[in-house]
Design a protein around this motif. Structure first.
Motif, mmCIF file in Angstrom:
data_model
loop_
_atom_site.group_PDB
_atom_site.id
_atom_site.type_symbol
_atom_site.label_atom_id
_atom_site.label_comp_id
_atom_site.label_asym_id
_atom_site.label_seq_id
_atom_site.Cartn_x
_atom_site.Cartn_y
_atom_site.Cartn_z
ATOM 1 N N SER A 143 -2.388 38.911 -53.576
ATOM 2 C CA SER A 143 -1.433 37.668 -53.156
ATOM 3 C C SER A 143 -1.549 36.858 -54.341
ATOM 4 C CB SER A 143 -2.456 37.002 -52.100
ATOM 5 O OG SER A 143 -2.186 35.782 -51.674
ATOM 6 N N ARG A 144 -0.193 36.176 -54.136
ATOM 7 C CA ARG A 144 0.053 35.113 -55.094
ATOM 8 C C ARG A 144 -0.052 33.688 -54.697
ATOM 9 N NH1 ARG A 144 1.150 35.650 -60.610
ATOM 10 N NH2 ARG A 144 2.354 37.476 -60.442
ATOM 11 N N ILE A 145 -1.001 32.934 -55.230
ATOM 12 C CA ILE A 145 -1.226 31.680 -54.461
ATOM 13 C C ILE A 145 -0.819 30.511 -55.605
ATOM 14 C CG2 ILE A 145 -2.926 30.199 -53.347
ATOM 15 C CD1 ILE A 145 -4.402 32.759 -52.721
ATOM 16 N N HIS A 146 -0.085 29.703 -55.114
ATOM 17 C CA HIS A 146 0.232 28.514 -55.792
ATOM 18 C C HIS A 146 -0.518 27.121 -55.471
ATOM 19 C CE1 HIS A 146 2.379 25.153 -57.923
ATOM 20 N NE2 HIS A 146 3.176 26.199 -58.741
ATOM 21 N N THR A 149 0.553 23.314 -55.106
ATOM 22 C CA THR A 149 1.150 23.118 -53.860
ATOM 23 C C THR A 149 0.819 23.421 -52.688
ATOM 24 O OG1 THR A 149 2.539 25.160 -54.043
ATOM 25 C CG2 THR A 149 3.441 23.160 -55.151
ATOM 26 N N GLN A 151 0.403 26.403 -51.471
ATOM 27 C CA GLN A 151 1.310 27.667 -50.730
ATOM 28 C C GLN A 151 0.734 28.789 -51.225
ATOM 29 O OE1 GLN A 151 5.311 26.673 -51.787
ATOM 30 N NE2 GLN A 151 5.272 24.809 -50.207
ATOM 31 N N VAL A 153 2.402 32.050 -51.864
ATOM 32 C CA VAL A 153 3.603 32.735 -52.200
ATOM 33 C C VAL A 153 3.925 33.911 -51.606
ATOM 34 C CG1 VAL A 153 5.111 33.431 -54.098
ATOM 35 C CG2 VAL A 153 3.412 31.636 -54.622
ATOM 36 N N ALA A 154 3.051 34.788 -51.546
ATOM 37 C CA ALA A 154 3.278 36.165 -50.925
ATOM 38 C C ALA A 154 2.297 36.852 -50.838
ATOM 39 C CB ALA A 154 4.533 37.084 -51.653
ATOM 40 N N GLY A 179 6.708 35.305 -58.648
ATOM 41 C CA GLY A 179 6.633 33.748 -58.454
ATOM 42 C C GLY A 179 5.475 33.103 -59.386
ATOM 43 N N THR A 180 5.295 31.650 -59.120
ATOM 44 C CA THR A 180 4.534 31.253 -59.700
ATOM 45 C C THR A 180 3.298 30.755 -58.955
ATOM 46 O OG1 THR A 180 6.421 29.913 -60.759
ATOM 47 C CG2 THR A 180 4.272 29.022 -60.947
ATOM 48 N N GLY A 181 2.047 31.169 -59.651
ATOM 49 C CA GLY A 181 0.639 30.762 -59.211
ATOM 50 C C GLY A 181 -0.196 31.978 -59.738
ATOM 51 N N PRO A 227 10.847 38.996 -53.757
ATOM 52 C CA PRO A 227 9.381 39.404 -53.504
ATOM 53 C C PRO A 227 9.449 41.276 -53.381
ATOM 54 C CG PRO A 227 9.514 38.084 -51.780
ATOM 55 C CD PRO A 227 10.689 38.059 -52.173
#
Length: 255
Positions: A143-146, A149, A151, A153-154, A179-181, A227
């Motif tokens: 999992s990508r977590i920002h 913010t 959120q 991400v995916a 993505g970013t995070g 993604p």
């Protein structure tokens, strides 16, 4: 501490009373008339709030992908691991167990490693034999977590199967979600008998095995980033595949 002995119990605030549950028992306490906070207690409250918020994000990111039943104290344990850094140092949750009674190392002795290019390598090894267990379901969830913010991400997952008591030739899984995070990788291992999950919790494990901090992102202008699905690469002569040819193609779930 007073116990609630009435038929109707409650948790939360009711007037100047606070109901709560402790070790399965409903208890009651009164609110203090005056609350005095020092600078230290205010900072401690802020650290707890940040850790609790980030812990909730992590749980929400994986809740729909994990098949392992978490123990009752996993929420407090996850928050406690994040409190010292106010949730800023997420590397502190590496090796966190969603089921504290069993770790993935008891079912998969050699720990997978995440490379810098985002590939999780599950090393070759001989899987230990367990009574009443003929196969292991190995599930990788990334999992990508920002956190800035709040959120997710995916979140992606991929599954493979391997026979117990036999050599396993390893696998590689690309978990680098665009993505970013922060990238968090969870390894879930379940014991199966005739493709049916065991009812014994000592054969259910789900651990956070890798945490990768945010990397600088330099996307090409006007180029949209999509993604991607997690992909598992298996050796061509893996005994797990030979034992179950109908499961050759890993099941991939996507949110």
């Amino acid at each position: 501490m007073a116990k609630q002995l009435s038929i109707i119990t409650f948790t939360g605030r009711l007037g100047n009373l606070i109901g709560y549950r402790r070790n399965g028992t409903h208890c009651l306490r009164s609110m203090p008339a005056i609350v005095r906070q020092t600078a230290a207690t205010r900072k401690a409250a802020q650290r707890f709030g940040m850790a609790s918020k980030r812990g909730a994000l992590i749980r929400n990111a994986f809740s729909g992908k994990l098949d392992v039943t978490c123990d009752g104290g996993h929420i407090n344990r996850l928050t406690s691991a994040l409190i010292p850094s106010a949730g800023n140092d997420t590397s502190s949750i590496t090796n966190f167990r969603f089921n504290r009674y069993t770790g993935t190392d008891s079912l998969l002795p050699l720990t997978p490693r995440l490379s810098r290019n985002g590939v999780l390598h599950i090393p070759p090894q001989t899987l230990p034999a367990h009574k009443g267990i003929s196969m292991l379901e190995i599930k990788v969830v990334a999992s990508r977590i920002h956190f800035a913010t709040g959120q997710v991400v995916a979140t992606e997952s991929a599954v493979l199967f391997a026979k117990t008591g036999e050599p396993f030739k390893g696998a590689a899984c690309d978990v680098d979600i665009p993505g970013t995070g922060t990238l968090i990788v969870v390894l879930q291992v379940r014991g199966l008998q005739d493709h049916i999950p065991s009812g014994n919790r000592k054969y259910f494990a789900a651990d956070i095995i890798a945490v990768q901090p945010p990397q600088p992102l330099h996307p090409t202008p006007h180029k949209r980033i999509y993604p991607k699905r997690l992909r598992l690469n298996l050796p061509s002569e893996n005994t797990a595949v030979a034992a179950a040819p109908q499961l050759l193609r890993p099941r991939i779930q996507r949110e």
